[in-house]
Enzyme design. Structure first.
Site, mmCIF file in Angstrom:
data_model
loop_
_atom_site.group_PDB
_atom_site.id
_atom_site.type_symbol
_atom_site.label_atom_id
_atom_site.label_comp_id
_atom_site.label_asym_id
_atom_site.label_seq_id
_atom_site.Cartn_x
_atom_site.Cartn_y
_atom_site.Cartn_z
ATOM 1 N N GLY A 73 0.824 -1.209 0.000
ATOM 2 C CA GLY A 73 0.000 0.000 0.000
ATOM 3 C C GLY A 73 0.853 1.252 0.000
ATOM 4 O O GLY A 73 2.082 1.201 0.093
ATOM 5 N N PHE A 74 0.177 2.377 -0.076
ATOM 6 C CA PHE A 74 0.846 3.685 -0.110
ATOM 7 C C PHE A 74 1.752 3.862 1.120
ATOM 8 O O PHE A 74 2.973 4.040 0.983
ATOM 9 C CB PHE A 74 -0.269 4.743 -0.198
ATOM 10 C CG PHE A 74 0.101 6.135 0.201
ATOM 11 C CD1 PHE A 74 1.233 6.753 -0.310
ATOM 12 C CD2 PHE A 74 -0.711 6.851 1.074
ATOM 13 C CE1 PHE A 74 1.552 8.055 0.046
ATOM 14 C CE2 PHE A 74 -0.404 8.150 1.438
ATOM 15 C CZ PHE A 74 0.742 8.753 0.934
ATOM 16 N N GLY A 132 -3.543 -2.619 -2.644
ATOM 17 C CA GLY A 132 -2.111 -2.329 -2.801
ATOM 18 C C GLY A 132 -1.646 -2.678 -4.206
ATOM 19 O O GLY A 132 -2.393 -3.289 -4.976
ATOM 20 N N ASP A 189 -4.038 -13.200 2.149
ATOM 21 C CA ASP A 189 -5.228 -12.436 2.540
ATOM 22 C C ASP A 189 -5.424 -12.626 4.038
ATOM 23 O O ASP A 189 -5.726 -13.732 4.496
ATOM 24 C CB ASP A 189 -6.435 -12.955 1.758
ATOM 25 C CG ASP A 189 -7.722 -12.269 2.188
ATOM 26 O OD1 ASP A 189 -7.658 -11.344 3.033
ATOM 27 O OD2 ASP A 189 -8.791 -12.654 1.681
ATOM 28 N N SER A 225 -5.385 -2.796 5.088
ATOM 29 C CA SER A 225 -6.805 -2.397 5.034
ATOM 30 C C SER A 225 -7.011 -1.444 3.870
ATOM 31 O O SER A 225 -6.162 -0.590 3.626
ATOM 32 C CB SER A 225 -7.209 -1.658 6.321
ATOM 33 O OG SER A 225 -8.520 -1.143 6.195
ATOM 34 N N ALA A 277 -2.421 0.513 12.837
ATOM 35 C CA ALA A 277 -2.757 1.700 12.056
ATOM 36 C C ALA A 277 -4.245 1.960 12.203
ATOM 37 O O ALA A 277 -5.076 1.204 11.718
ATOM 38 C CB ALA A 277 -2.409 1.475 10.591
ATOM 39 N N TYR A 298 -15.534 1.195 7.624
ATOM 40 C CA TYR A 298 -14.146 1.554 7.932
ATOM 41 C C TYR A 298 -14.027 2.062 9.371
ATOM 42 O O TYR A 298 -13.206 1.576 10.146
ATOM 43 C CB TYR A 298 -13.691 2.620 6.941
ATOM 44 C CG TYR A 298 -12.230 2.988 7.026
ATOM 45 C CD1 TYR A 298 -11.227 2.048 6.787
ATOM 46 C CD2 TYR A 298 -11.846 4.292 7.326
ATOM 47 C CE1 TYR A 298 -9.884 2.401 6.855
ATOM 48 C CE2 TYR A 298 -10.500 4.645 7.384
ATOM 49 C CZ TYR A 298 -9.526 3.701 7.148
ATOM 50 O OH TYR A 298 -8.200 4.056 7.207
ATOM 51 N N ARG A 306 -9.269 9.707 -3.436
ATOM 52 C CA ARG A 306 -9.133 10.713 -2.386
ATOM 53 C C ARG A 306 -8.840 12.077 -2.982
ATOM 54 O O ARG A 306 -8.460 12.223 -4.135
ATOM 55 C CB ARG A 306 -8.065 10.289 -1.380
ATOM 56 C CG ARG A 306 -8.667 9.338 -0.369
ATOM 57 C CD ARG A 306 -7.688 8.887 0.653
ATOM 58 N NE ARG A 306 -6.808 7.872 0.097
ATOM 59 C CZ ARG A 306 -6.129 7.015 0.843
ATOM 60 N NH1 ARG A 306 -6.221 7.051 2.149
ATOM 61 N NH2 ARG A 306 -5.356 6.128 0.287
#
Ligand code: UDP
Length: 312
Positions: free
Chosen positions: A11-12, A37, A57, A76, A115, A146, A187
């Site tokens: 992911g980022f 990701g 997973d 996530s 996180a 979320y 986003r």
């Protein structure tokens, strides 16, 4: 060599964490299932002997047997567009993924960093938000998959801390931006940059008077590094974000100006339960971690725009 396990490594934020810990001399074990990701984010680590990747997973209960000194649980979906698309997966990974990793942290006596997110505050009634604010979340709205999943992961983490003294630390991450975000991530920063670069209309949801505060990814990673490596902070929660607050309209204008774009603003209906204001109080992080963001918004935006020009 100390070892760190990073879930959501493709992911980022996960991929930037892998870079940072490798630079600090750690061995990195990375896990991802590539739901949101991307291989591209970690392909530069392919031949690094200190990096091991496992495709898995985490959204089901599993027993792991890795040796790790630090576990960073970042797996996530995190963009509203992604968690609207993958609501059940989001809830599963924050429940089972957190459980799997907490059990592993307990077994290893490892530091466990969960996180979490400013979304646990929901549409907040106090500004700026301090860590002791308990939030204002709609449990059945579209964002709840979320918000409540992250609240669950926090509760589970604190249960392991209280029950087993697991070395839990929770970070509430506020809006973060930088290279390796997806251009179609949905986003606000990637959307506006992509739209401004192609002179397409900039999509403003609602009035654009809602606010966000944006932290450049390198600043965030520094904060996470400190949370993961400092002693004496088990069971603590830290806000990590940049307290400089901008309206969405201001955000659009700054991005247009840096790019020199002539995109129009296009007003669309407001999203349901979209928080009206969001800004971290980082007093606690400043005092205990000695941390605060250093990179000004414009400077971070210029680096991010460069990335989108090359990779968009
Ligand atoms: N937003 C917007 N246009 C876009 C994308 C986002 O006006 O194309 C707004 C969105 O309604 C929210 C803010 O920007 O008020 C930040 O949204 P984002 O999806 O980046 O993350 P959030 O902070 O809501 O998790």
């Amino acid at each position: 060599m100390p070892k760190v396990l990073i879930t959501g490594v493709a992911g980022f934020i996960g991929s930037h964490l892998a870079d940072r810990f490798l630079k600090e001399g750690y061995g990195v074990i990375g896990i991802d299932n590539f739901l949101t990701g991307r291989v591209d984010n970690i392909k530069h680590l392919r031949n690094n002997p200190s990096f091991v990747f496992i495709e898995n997973d985490l959204g089901r209960e599993q027993a792991f047997d890795f040796k790790a000194d630090i576990i960073l649980n970042f797996a996530s979906p995190a963009s509203p567009v992604d968690y609207f698309k993958y609501p059940i997966e989001t809830m599963r990974v924050n429940a089972f993924g957190a459980l799997n990793m907490l059990k592993l942290a307990r077994k290893n006596n490892a530091v466990f960093v969960q996180a979490s997110t400013s979304e646990v505050y929901g549409d907040p009634e106090i500004h700026p938000q301090t860590e002791d604010y308990v939030g204002h979340v709609n449990p059945i709205g579209p964002r709840s998959v979320y918000d409540e999943a992250k609240r669950f992961a926090e509760a589970l983490s604190m249960s392991f801390f209280r029950e087993f003294n697991t070395k839990v630390r929770i970070i509430r991450i506020f809006n973060t931006y930088g290279p390796r975000m997806k251009s179609n991530d949905g986003r606000v920063i990637p959307n506006f940059i992509t739209q401004a670069l192609s002179n397409k209309p900039i999509t403003i949801y609602g009035t654009g008077k809602q606010t966000r505060s944006y932290c450049y990814v390198d600043d965030l990673v520094e904060g996470i590094f400190r949370v993961a490596t400092l002693d004496g902070i088990d069971g603590e929660v830290f806000n990590l974000g940049n307290p400089e607050e901008y309206t969405i309209l201001e955000t659009a204008e700054i991005i247009k100006e840096i790019i020199g774009s002539n995109s129009e603003l296009k007003f669309l209906p407001a999203l349901q339960d979209d928080p009206k204001r969001r800004c971290p109080d980082i007093t606690k992080s400043k005092e205990i971690l000695g941390w605060e963001p250093r990179i000004p918004f414009r400077e971070g935006l210029i680096k991010t725009i460069e990335y989108f020009k090359k990779n968009g």
